[in-house]
Design an enzyme around this catalytic site. Structure first.
Site, PDB file in Angstrom:
ATOM      1  N   ASP A  66      -0.949  -0.796  14.101  1.00 45.47           N
ATOM      2  CA  ASP A  66      -1.231  -0.132  12.827  1.00 45.47           C
ATOM      3  C   ASP A  66      -1.324   1.345  13.220  1.00 45.47           C
ATOM      4  OD1 ASP A  66      -2.270   1.058  10.611  1.00 45.47           O
ATOM      5  OD2 ASP A  66      -3.982  -0.293  10.380  1.00 45.47           O
ATOM      6  N   GLU A  93      -4.295  -5.726  13.301  1.00 43.57           N
ATOM      7  CA  GLU A  93      -5.644  -5.277  12.951  1.00 43.57           C
ATOM      8  C   GLU A  93      -6.678  -6.280  13.486  1.00 43.57           C
ATOM      9  OE1 GLU A  93      -5.223  -2.439   9.089  1.00 43.57           O
ATOM     10  OE2 GLU A  93      -5.051  -4.564   8.622  1.00 43.57           O
ATOM     11  N   ASP A 137       0.729   8.369   7.770  1.00 43.89           N
ATOM     12  CA  ASP A 137       1.136   7.017   8.194  1.00 43.89           C
ATOM     13  C   ASP A 137       2.525   7.083   8.818  1.00 43.89           C
ATOM     14  OD1 ASP A 137      -1.026   5.382   7.177  1.00 43.89           O
ATOM     15  OD2 ASP A 137      -0.205   5.576   5.156  1.00 43.89           O
ATOM     16  N   LEU A 196      -1.720   4.163  11.739  1.00 40.61           N
ATOM     17  CA  LEU A 196      -2.774   5.017  11.185  1.00 40.61           C
ATOM     18  C   LEU A 196      -3.675   4.143  10.325  1.00 40.61           C
ATOM     19  CD1 LEU A 196      -4.049   7.269   9.121  1.00 40.61           C
ATOM     20  CD2 LEU A 196      -3.575   7.953  11.476  1.00 40.61           C
ATOM     21  N   ASP A 197      -4.786   3.725  10.904  1.00 39.21           N
ATOM     22  CA  ASP A 197      -5.731   2.874  10.186  1.00 39.21           C
ATOM     23  C   ASP A 197      -6.739   3.737   9.429  1.00 39.21           C
ATOM     24  OD1 ASP A 197      -7.230   0.343   9.639  1.00 39.21           O
ATOM     25  OD2 ASP A 197      -8.766   1.426  10.773  1.00 39.21           O
ATOM     26  N   ASP A 256       0.859  -1.187   0.000  1.00 38.97           N
ATOM     27  CA  ASP A 256       0.000   0.000   0.000  1.00 38.97           C
ATOM     28  C   ASP A 256       0.893   1.233   0.000  1.00 38.97           C
ATOM     29  OD1 ASP A 256      -2.196  -1.615   0.301  1.00 38.97           O
ATOM     30  OD2 ASP A 256      -2.296  -1.385   2.481  1.00 38.97           O
ATOM     31  N   GLU A 315       2.929  -1.770  11.169  1.00 43.45           N
ATOM     32  CA  GLU A 315       2.554  -1.960   9.774  1.00 43.45           C
ATOM     33  C   GLU A 315       3.515  -1.200   8.859  1.00 43.45           C
ATOM     34  OE1 GLU A 315      -1.372  -0.618   8.604  1.00 43.45           O
ATOM     35  OE2 GLU A 315      -1.037  -1.308   6.563  1.00 43.45           O
ATOM     36  N   GLU A 316       4.058  -0.114   9.349  1.00 45.70           N
ATOM     37  CA  GLU A 316       4.879   0.753   8.514  1.00 45.70           C
ATOM     38  C   GLU A 316       6.346   0.339   8.460  1.00 45.70           C
ATOM     39  OE1 GLU A 316       3.241   2.594   6.590  1.00 45.70           O
ATOM     40  OE2 GLU A 316       1.362   2.339   7.674  1.00 45.70           O
TER      41      GLU A 316
HETATM   42  O1  F6P Z   1      -6.147  -0.746   6.986  1.00 42.37           O
HETATM   43  C1  F6P Z   1      -6.827  -1.254   5.939  1.00 42.37           C
HETATM   44  C2  F6P Z   1      -8.131  -0.539   5.670  1.00 42.37           C
HETATM   45  O2  F6P Z   1      -7.941   0.815   5.354  1.00 42.37           O
HETATM   46  C3  F6P Z   1      -9.190  -0.665   6.789  1.00 42.37           C
HETATM   47  O3  F6P Z   1      -9.155   0.393   7.683  1.00 42.37           O
HETATM   48  C4  F6P Z   1     -10.481  -0.735   6.028  1.00 42.37           C
HETATM   49  O4  F6P Z   1     -11.456  -1.501   6.709  1.00 42.37           O
HETATM   50  C5  F6P Z   1     -10.096  -1.369   4.713  1.00 42.37           C
HETATM   51  O5  F6P Z   1      -8.692  -1.202   4.562  1.00 42.37           O
HETATM   52  C6  F6P Z   1     -10.779  -0.780   3.535  1.00 42.37           C
HETATM   53  O6  F6P Z   1     -10.474  -1.522   2.426  1.00 42.37           O
HETATM   54  P1  F6P Z   1     -11.074  -1.186   0.964  1.00 42.37           P
HETATM   55  O7  F6P Z   1     -10.382   0.077   0.552  1.00 42.37           O
HETATM   56  O8  F6P Z   1     -10.656  -2.375   0.148  1.00 42.37           O
HETATM   57  O9  F6P Z   1     -12.543  -1.031   1.085  1.00 42.37           O
HETATM   58 MN    MN Z   2      -5.325  -0.496   8.907  1.00 43.45          MN
END
Ligand code: F6P
Ligand code: MN
Length: 328
Positions: free
Chosen positions: A108, A271, A67, A110-111, A61, A89-90
């Site tokens: 993680d 996560e 992040d 920054l989720d 990603d 994660e980073e």
């Molecule tokens: O960290 C991954 C993430 O951003 C989650 O926070 C979120 O639930 C998911 O990915 C969203 O994925 P997508 O962009 O495929 O819908």
């Molecule tokens: Mn995340």
């Protein structure tokens, strides 16, 4: 900055040294997350929070500026905390902070990065273990061995949702005092719900069980599930998890046939496991479709896992669709 912990919070951690270390580390992390929350609140005034840095995290990603900043803020806060090892994660590899210290922390930082520039809730997820003799063994274990886990949400309120195995509580960062105050103690997820969260644009990539289940939901009261369903998808795991804690529902990120998505998108260590821990402690369920998330051993640091969690009844019903897989 202080957190006024509930008297019940750490009651299941019997070792006094470990209990004190957990309280100190959560407080250090909350201080870091208060800083991240301040940056989020300034949003576009901060310039380029959602800009791609040119780097990529371990899953390929694109890394955004926030992040990287969040990871730096957390790393710095942990340097003076009782944490031996930090997995992020980073960062490709585990960071050894001070091997003699008692805890290992995964995060993680920054989720929900895709929501950074949209003024939609994002957050920080974390998972804590007692450290073992070496860095790898401290993390390569099932989530059932966590001693504490949870997440911060940077939204209309900045909140901390947390468990140390004695129920799930929510603390709110009070903008007046600057401290985290206990707001919701011993949360309970409604066992039944007809609200679900899934990125439905991946429908044509899904396998038979999840496709059959969602198609049955879409049939409403006339279908085999005999109910009118509602759908919500924030696209930030922390925000979807927080909504499910407060009013029930089910989140699904199944594996699919896109390249690299065989085990879905979300990472087991920092996560799925901490989210599963707070969800179970609030009376909900978390699986990969069939297996309990917290029982799945971690083979590699950044391993992905299909993730289903929320109200007990729909998680069970979806599990039945997975078990019937061969006859679908
Ligand atoms: O960290 C991954 C993430 O951003 C989650 O926070 C979120 O639930 C998911 O990915 C969203 O994925 P997508 O962009 O495929 O819908
Ligand atoms: Mn995340």
């Amino acid at each position: 900055m202080a957190i006024r912990f509930s008297s019940e919070f750490a009651k299941n951690i019997t070792d006094n040294t470990i209990r004190a270390a957990v309280l100190e580390t959560v407080t250090a992390l909350a201080g870091a997350c208060k800083q991240i929350s301040h940056i989020c609140a300034r949003g576009p005034l901060e310039q380029g929070l959602g800009a791609e840095t040119g780097g990529a995290n371990t899953d390929g990603d694109a890394q955004k500026a926030l992040d990287v900043r969040s990871d730096e803020i957390i790393t710095k806060a942990l340097e003076t905390a009782p944490v031996a090892y930090y997995a992020s994660e980073e960062q490709d590899d585990i960071v050894t902070l001070a091997a003699s210290k008692p805890l290992a922390l995964a995060s993680d930082p920054l989720d929900g990065s895709s929501n950074i520039d949209t003024n939609v809730s994002i957050g920080t997820i974390f998972s804590m273990f007692e450290a073992k003799d070496n860095a790898a063994d401290s993390f390569l274990r099932p989530g059932s061995e966590q001693i504490c886990g949870g997440f911060f949400v940077y939204g209309p309120q900045t909140t901390l949702v947390i468990t140390a195995g004695a129920g799930t509580d929510t603390y709110v960062l009070d903008p007046d005092s600057g401290d985290f105050e206990l707001a919701l103690a011993a949360m309970k997820i409604m066992p039944v719900s007809t609200e679900y969260a899934i990125n439905a644009s991946n429908h044509h990539h899904w396998g038979a069980p999840i496709r059959a289940y969602i198609e049955d939901c879409l049939l409403g009261v006339a279908g085999p599930l005999a109910a009118k369903y509602n759908m919500r998808w924030v696209g930030s795991l922390v925000a979807d998890a927080n909504r499910i804690l407060s009013r029930g529902g089910m989140f699904m990120y199944p594996g699919d046939d896109r390249d690299g998505y065989g085990d879905g998108r979300l990472r087991l260590l920092y996560e799925a496991s901490p989210v599963a821990f707070v969800i179970e402690q609030a009376g909900g369920a978390a699986t990969d479709g069939t297996r309990r998330i917290l029982d799945i051993p971690l083979g590699t640091l950044h391993q992905r896992v299909p993730l289903v969690f929320g109200s007990k009844e729909p998680v069970q019903t979806l599990g039945d669709y997975y078990k019937k897989q061969d006859i679908l």
